[in-house]
Each structure stands twice: as structure tokens, then as C-alpha cells.
Design an enzyme around this catalytic site. Structure first.
Site, PDB file in Angstrom:
ATOM      1  N   ASP A   2       0.724  -1.144  -0.132  1.00 28.06           N
ATOM      2  CA  ASP A   2       0.073  -0.067  -0.024  1.00 28.06           C
ATOM      3  C   ASP A   2       0.947   1.292   0.032  1.00 28.06           C
ATOM      4  OD1 ASP A   2      -2.364   1.405  -0.058  1.00 28.06           O
ATOM      5  OD2 ASP A   2      -2.802   1.163   1.996  1.00 28.06           O
ATOM      6  N   ASN A  50     -10.388  -3.308  -6.415  1.00 30.01           N
ATOM      7  CA  ASN A  50      -9.514  -2.408  -7.304  1.00 30.01           C
ATOM      8  C   ASN A  50     -10.037  -2.079  -8.891  1.00 30.01           C
ATOM      9  OD1 ASN A  50      -6.366  -3.583  -5.909  1.00 30.01           O
ATOM     10  ND2 ASN A  50      -7.836  -1.727  -5.453  1.00 30.01           N
TER      11      ASN A  50
HETATM   12  C1  FPP Z   1      -2.100   0.166  -3.171  1.00 31.42           C
HETATM   13  O1  FPP Z   1      -1.661   1.169  -3.497  1.00 31.42           O
HETATM   14  C2  FPP Z   1      -1.279  -0.762  -4.419  1.00 31.42           C
HETATM   15  C3  FPP Z   1      -2.054  -1.119  -5.385  1.00 31.42           C
HETATM   16  C4  FPP Z   1      -3.841  -1.239  -5.527  1.00 31.42           C
HETATM   17  C5  FPP Z   1      -1.506  -1.989  -6.438  1.00 31.42           C
HETATM   18  C6  FPP Z   1      -0.134  -2.650  -5.985  1.00 31.42           C
HETATM   19  C7  FPP Z   1       0.394  -3.309  -7.310  1.00 31.42           C
HETATM   20  C8  FPP Z   1       1.718  -3.154  -7.612  1.00 31.42           C
HETATM   21  C9  FPP Z   1       2.854  -3.101  -6.443  1.00 31.42           C
HETATM   22  C10 FPP Z   1       2.282  -3.275  -9.089  1.00 31.42           C
HETATM   23  C11 FPP Z   1       1.599  -4.419  -9.588  1.00 31.42           C
HETATM   24  C12 FPP Z   1       1.297  -5.876  -9.082  1.00 31.42           C
HETATM   25  C13 FPP Z   1       2.214  -6.851  -9.310  1.00 31.42           C
HETATM   26  C14 FPP Z   1       1.629  -8.007  -8.680  1.00 31.42           C
HETATM   27  C15 FPP Z   1       3.336  -6.814 -10.300  1.00 31.42           C
HETATM   28  P1  FPP Z   1      -2.524   2.554  -3.517  1.00 31.42           P
HETATM   29  O2  FPP Z   1      -2.522   2.766  -5.178  1.00 31.42           O
HETATM   30  O3  FPP Z   1      -3.728   2.205  -2.997  1.00 31.42           O
HETATM   31  O4  FPP Z   1      -1.810   3.874  -2.951  1.00 31.42           O
HETATM   32  P2  FPP Z   1      -2.454   4.867  -2.140  1.00 31.42           P
HETATM   33  O5  FPP Z   1      -3.270   4.276  -1.072  1.00 31.42           O
HETATM   34  O6  FPP Z   1      -1.304   5.397  -1.676  1.00 31.42           O
HETATM   35  O7  FPP Z   1      -3.441   5.635  -2.893  1.00 31.42           O
END
Ligand code: FPP
Length: 228
Positions: A2, A50
Site C-alpha cells: 500500500d 480495485n
Molecule cells: C496500493 O497502493 C497498491 C495497489 C492497489 C497495487 C499494487 C500493485 C503493484 C505494486 C504493482 C503491480 C502488481 C504486481 C503483482 C506486479 P494505492 O494505489 O492504493 O496507494 P495509495 O493508498 O497511496 O493511494
């Protein structure tokens, strides 16, 4: 994993850059984990919720998963890492499903480290699906009793060892539908670090916190009872 969005926002760059850096953090962490004695790591890559993000962000995340599997598969094969993708297949683009099937098949015999990527995953959906299978198996006479083990064996995490530790980054303090059944006796560590900054140092700090915990599994602390 996250905090990609906030990492990007703080730098005034698009969220896509945060997710891209998140993949680099994933690579660093997967590389470091076996050196800390970890045998299995499950990362939350994309939740069933998501899909509600804007289309371009969903499409960026899909692109990153494709790129990750393509770029790291040979290394996993070489380094004896088994890849498993857990989550619902419905809704996932066909070409990604093909990549996943191929990567899982090619690494199926690997046993040094198990990397589980939760993708289009939600713990409640996983438990619900396990219950459906249980019901079908009972009707078919495959099993005659509902037990803890019978449920665990029907979850998508059935190949993984018992869950010891859940780490959530970016200061959020909730499980967000991640490994709810498996988390029964897991230790929870919440770290402020944003996921794109994650790596061996942050993992080491989480493990240090884990080592300081007294795990009782519902029993009382005190001298160990003799077996037998
Ligand atoms: C949460 O951060 C993260 C995600 C929803 C996606 C995680 C994905 C990756 C690290 C890359 C792709 C995945 C793989 C398995 C290769 P957020 O966007 O919710 O951040 P925020 O809470 O700060 O808005």
C-alpha cells in the site's frame, strides 16, 4: 503493497509511476525474503475492489502484471521459486490468464520459495468459493465432515505454509479483505513506509518486530507442557 499513490503524489508524478516503483519494491523484497529465512510470501497485487479505480489506472496495473511475469519468470525458474497466483479468474483478461497458467506450470516443481500473488483476490470470495467446493464434495461423498482442515484445503492458499506475519505498509491499520481465514493466529505489523520505498531494510524491521512478539496461539504463557 500500500502507498503507491501517495508516494507518487508526494513527488508530483502520475500514480502510474508509483505503481511502477511498486514493482521494483516487489522485486527487491522477493529477492531479500529467502535470505531472511522466509519460505513463502503472499503479496496483494490487485483486489476485487480495485476494478472500481479509473480505467487508465486499472489498465496500468494490468500492464505491470504482464510485464512483471514476463520479465521475472526466467529468474524464478532459475532460482527455484514457485509462482502461484491466487484470486478469481473471472474478469481477468485472457492473455494475462495464459501468462499466469504458463508461469505456474513452469515453476510448479520449484520448492525453495513460494511467491503467491493475490490478483483479483478477495478473502471473502475465496472463503465463499471454498464453501461451495466443500458443499459439492459433501454431496459427492468425498468428505463426510466439515473441519478446519477441510476448509483450509479448499482455499486458494492451500499450498502455502501457515501464515505467521502480515505486513501492511503506508500506515493503514486494517486487513482490507486479505487472507482473513489464514490470519487467525498471524502477527500483524503495520509500517509507515510507503510500498515503493520497501525493501530489505523495511522487511528486516518488520521481522524484528515479529521476533519480539510472544505467540501463544490461544494458550497461556508459562512453562511448556510435556508432551504425552
Ligand atoms: C496500493 O497502493 C497498491 C495497489 C492497489 C497495487 C499494487 C500493485 C503493484 C505494486 C504493482 C503491480 C502488481 C504486481 C503483482 C506486479 P494505492 O494505489 O492504493 O496507494 P495509495 O493508498 O497511496 O493511494
Amino acid at each position: 503493497m500500500d502507498g503507491n499513490g501517495r508516494w507518487a503524489q508526494r513527488r508530483g508524478v502520475p500514480r502510474a509511476v508509483g505503481h511502477r516503483e511498486g514493482v521494483q519494491a516487489l522485486k527487491r523484497t522477493v529477492e531479500a525474503a529467502p535470505q531472511f529465512g522466509i519460505r513463502c510470501l503472499t503479496v496483494y497485487g490487485f483486489s476485487t475492489e480495485n476494478w472500481n479505480r479509473p480505467l487508465d489506472e486499472v489498465s496500468d496495473l494490468m500492464g505491470l502484471v504482464r510485464a512483471y511475469v514476463r520479465s521475472d519468470l526466467e529468474r524464478m525458474v532459475r532460482e527455484n521459486v514457485r509462482l502461484r497466483v491466487i484470486g478469481q479468474r473471472e474478469g481477468v483478461p485472457d492473455d494475462i490468464l495464459e501468462l499466469i497458467d504458463d508461469a505456474e506450470a513452469r515453476t510448479a516443481g520449484n520448492d525453495r520459495f513460494l511467491l503467491q500473488v493475490a490478483f483479483n483476490y478477495g478473502a471473502r470470495a475465496d472463503i465463499t468459493e471454498a464453501m461451495r467446493r466443500l458443499h459439492a464434495d459433501m454431496k459427492a461423498g468425498v468428505i463426510d465432515e466439515i473441519t478446519d482442515a477441510a476448509i483450509s484445503q479448499r482455499l486458494s492458499t492451500c499450498e502455502a505454509p501457515p501464515l505467521d506475519l502480515i505486513i501492511r505498509t503506508s500506515g493503514e491499520v486494517r486487513l482490507s479483505n486479505f487472507l482473513l481465514w489464514e490470519a487467525a493466529y498471524a502477527e500483524l505489523v503495520f509500517q509507515e513506509v510507503l510500498w515503493p520505498d520497501y525493501g530489505p531494510e523495511a522487511l528486516s524491521a518488520a521481522l524484528e518486530a515479529f521476533r519480539c512478539r510472544q505467540r501463544r496461539f490461544g494458550a497461556r504463557p508459562g512453562p511448556m507442557r510435556a508432551a504425552g
